[in-house]
Design a protein around this motif. Structure first.
Motif, PDB file in Angstrom:
ATOM      1  N   MET B 161       0.991  -1.084   0.077  1.00 30.93           N
ATOM      2  CA  MET B 161      -0.098  -0.001   0.035  1.00 30.93           C
ATOM      3  C   MET B 161       0.679   1.112  -0.037  1.00 30.93           C
ATOM      4  O   MET B 161       0.473   2.268  -0.638  1.00 30.93           O
ATOM      5  N   VAL B 162       2.171   1.147   0.701  1.00 32.99           N
ATOM      6  CA  VAL B 162       2.991   2.371   0.756  1.00 32.99           C
ATOM      7  C   VAL B 162       3.463   2.750  -0.750  1.00 32.99           C
ATOM      8  O   VAL B 162       3.391   3.836  -0.992  1.00 32.99           O
ATOM      9  N   LYS B 163       3.564   1.658  -1.538  1.00 32.68           N
ATOM     10  CA  LYS B 163       4.076   1.723  -2.698  1.00 32.68           C
ATOM     11  C   LYS B 163       3.184   2.432  -3.610  1.00 32.68           C
ATOM     12  O   LYS B 163       3.491   3.485  -4.235  1.00 32.68           O
ATOM     13  N   THR B 164       1.914   2.028  -3.388  1.00 37.68           N
ATOM     14  CA  THR B 164       0.728   2.626  -4.205  1.00 37.68           C
ATOM     15  C   THR B 164       0.633   3.986  -4.081  1.00 37.68           C
ATOM     16  O   THR B 164       0.369   4.923  -4.823  1.00 37.68           O
ATOM     17  N   ILE B 165       0.621   4.184  -2.910  1.00 42.93           N
ATOM     18  CA  ILE B 165       0.441   5.551  -2.310  1.00 42.93           C
ATOM     19  C   ILE B 165       1.653   6.720  -3.044  1.00 42.93           C
ATOM     20  O   ILE B 165       1.411   7.868  -3.353  1.00 42.93           O
ATOM     21  N   ARG B 166       2.685   5.946  -2.684  1.00 41.29           N
ATOM     22  CA  ARG B 166       3.904   6.806  -3.353  1.00 41.29           C
ATOM     23  C   ARG B 166       3.523   6.943  -4.732  1.00 41.29           C
ATOM     24  O   ARG B 166       3.999   8.137  -5.235  1.00 41.29           O
ATOM     25  N   GLU B 167       3.330   5.825  -5.600  1.00 42.76           N
ATOM     26  CA  GLU B 167       3.089   6.139  -6.872  1.00 42.76           C
ATOM     27  C   GLU B 167       1.862   7.123  -7.160  1.00 42.76           C
ATOM     28  O   GLU B 167       1.976   7.545  -8.377  1.00 42.76           O
ATOM     29  N   ALA B 168       0.898   7.363  -6.453  1.00 43.96           N
ATOM     30  CA  ALA B 168      -0.004   8.194  -6.514  1.00 43.96           C
ATOM     31  C   ALA B 168       0.462   9.722  -6.370  1.00 43.96           C
ATOM     32  O   ALA B 168      -0.297  10.687  -6.610  1.00 43.96           O
ATOM     33  N   GLY B 169       1.623  10.025  -5.826  1.00 39.47           N
ATOM     34  CA  GLY B 169       2.190  11.182  -5.560  1.00 39.47           C
ATOM     35  C   GLY B 169       2.371  11.585  -4.253  1.00 39.47           C
ATOM     36  O   GLY B 169       2.546  12.987  -4.033  1.00 39.47           O
ATOM     37  N   PHE B 170       1.969  10.728  -3.330  1.00 43.50           N
ATOM     38  CA  PHE B 170       1.999  11.389  -1.926  1.00 43.50           C
ATOM     39  C   PHE B 170       3.331  10.943  -1.417  1.00 43.50           C
ATOM     40  O   PHE B 170       3.617   9.686  -1.192  1.00 43.50           O
ATOM     41  N   PRO B 171       4.259  11.861  -0.759  1.00 47.55           N
ATOM     42  CA  PRO B 171       5.530  11.490  -0.189  1.00 47.55           C
ATOM     43  C   PRO B 171       5.135  10.596   1.026  1.00 47.55           C
ATOM     44  O   PRO B 171       4.326  10.765   1.811  1.00 47.55           O
ATOM     45  N   MET B 172       6.042   9.504   1.183  1.00 44.47           N
ATOM     46  CA  MET B 172       5.742   8.371   2.029  1.00 44.47           C
ATOM     47  C   MET B 172       7.046   7.908   2.700  1.00 44.47           C
ATOM     48  O   MET B 172       7.817   7.467   1.745  1.00 44.47           O
ATOM     49  N   GLU B 173       7.354   7.685   4.043  1.00 44.81           N
ATOM     50  CA  GLU B 173       8.595   7.161   4.388  1.00 44.81           C
ATOM     51  C   GLU B 173       8.087   6.328   5.441  1.00 44.81           C
ATOM     52  O   GLU B 173       7.299   6.482   6.117  1.00 44.81           O
TER      53      GLU B 173
END
Lengths: 77, 249
Positions: B161-173
């Motif tokens: 899910m983290v990968k999907t959100i990052r690919e949607a353009g939201f910064p995520m660490e």
């Protein structure tokens, strides 16, 4: 030996892969931040460029010979 | 202001315990801490004995019906933005009214908020809309993980899910994975911890939260573990975690 018996090695490999992708440290075909369609779009131009060059060279020879040959055959037959 | 979202879609992994006690341990170092309960089960709210009857909660803040400050409950050392079961209905309403913008609901609601060094968000045990709001709000995830086999399956899903959100353009660490409910007596706990470190390296906190009865007892007294048993194992572990988080910056 007892170390890796409880949880299979594949599970850890899957986790490592998932973490690299989640952290963005693994190079995937997708461009980060863009939805899936970008993958196809990014790949096309490279293929297109190479194909066009080959086609241009090939077209001169192939088109001339094949085109004329086929028409004559069809027309005569 | 540092924002941290505590997330794991599996129930009983130590999310609420971690949100409360990490918050308390950070507060003990002199930091101003806000705890946001984003779970309709309101475990965090109840474990600290916050009464919500008649006052606005995170549900009203998310819909814009209340300002965050109106919903805050100030405890002696922590501030809580509480939840109630009504939040489950609010989640559906936000999905209906803001179908394409709902992930930003918490970020928008708390935009411009000042006065805290840390905001810690406790998510529900799911990867639904509320969890997504929590993830997008902070962009920094703390994942408590039971040192058991089934917990590893859940971890893979969160990472996906983290990968999907990052690919949607939201910064995520991923701030870190926190081994919880660690039982030193079992070889499974030891193996999982050892392999987690070997596999995910610096993404695993050095601190391990050991099984401790004080962690289970503290909520029954409406206290965090540092107030309930300041010299106990649970308090010691969460103080160590707070130091790691502070070192992380």
């Amino acid at each position: 030996m007892g170390k890796k018996t409880l949880i299979p090695e594949e599970k850890w490999e899957g986790l490592r892969h998932a973490m690299e992708e989640a952290a963005g440290t693994r190079k995937t075909s997708k461009t980060p931040g863009l939805p899936a369609p970008a993958e196809g779009e990014a790949a096309r131009p490279e293929r297109g460029k190479k194909d066009k060059k080959k086609d241009k060279k090939g077209k001169k020879k192939k088109k001339g010979k094949k085109g004329k040959g086929k028409k004559k055959k069809k027309g005569k037959g | 202001m540092r924002k941290i979202t505590v997330i794991n879609q599996k129930g009983g992994t130590g999310k609420t315990t971690t949100a409360v006690n990490l918050g308390a341990a950070l507060s003990e170092t002199g930091r101003e801490v806000l705890l946001v309960d984003l779970d309709p089960q309101a475990g965090l709210t109840e474990s600290l004995g916050v009464e919500t009857s008649g006052s606005p909660t995170v549900a009203e803040v998310l819909t814009g019906e209340a300002e965050p400050r109106e919903a805050f409950h100030a405890l002696p050392h922590l501030t809580v933005l509480p939840s109630t079961p009504v939040l489950a209905e609010t989640e559906k309403r936000i999905l209906r009214e803001r179908p394409s913008e709902y992930p930003l609901a918490l970020k928008d609601a708390l935009a411009g908020m000042r006065g805290f060094d840390f905001v810690i968000v406790d998510c529900p045990p799911s990867l639904g809309a509320l969890s997504l709001m929590g993830m997008v709000y902070s962009g920094s995830l703390l994942i408590p993980l039971q040192t058991q086999y089934m917990a590893l399956n859940g971890l893979e899903k969160i990472l996906g899910m983290v990968k999907t959100i990052r690919e949607a353009g939201f910064p995520m660490e991923i701030l870190g994975i926190l081994p919880c409910m660690y039982d030193v007596r079992t070889s499974l706990s030891r193996q999982v911890e050892e392999h987690l470190r070997e596999t995910l390296r610096h993404k695993v906190f050095r601190t391990v939260i050991r099984q401790s009865i004080s962690l289970a007892e503290a909520p029954a007294r409406s206290k965090d573990v540092l107030s309930y048993q300041p010299g106990g194992r649970g308090a010691e572990d969460y103080r160590a975690l707070a130091q790691e988080v502070l070192r992380h910056g």
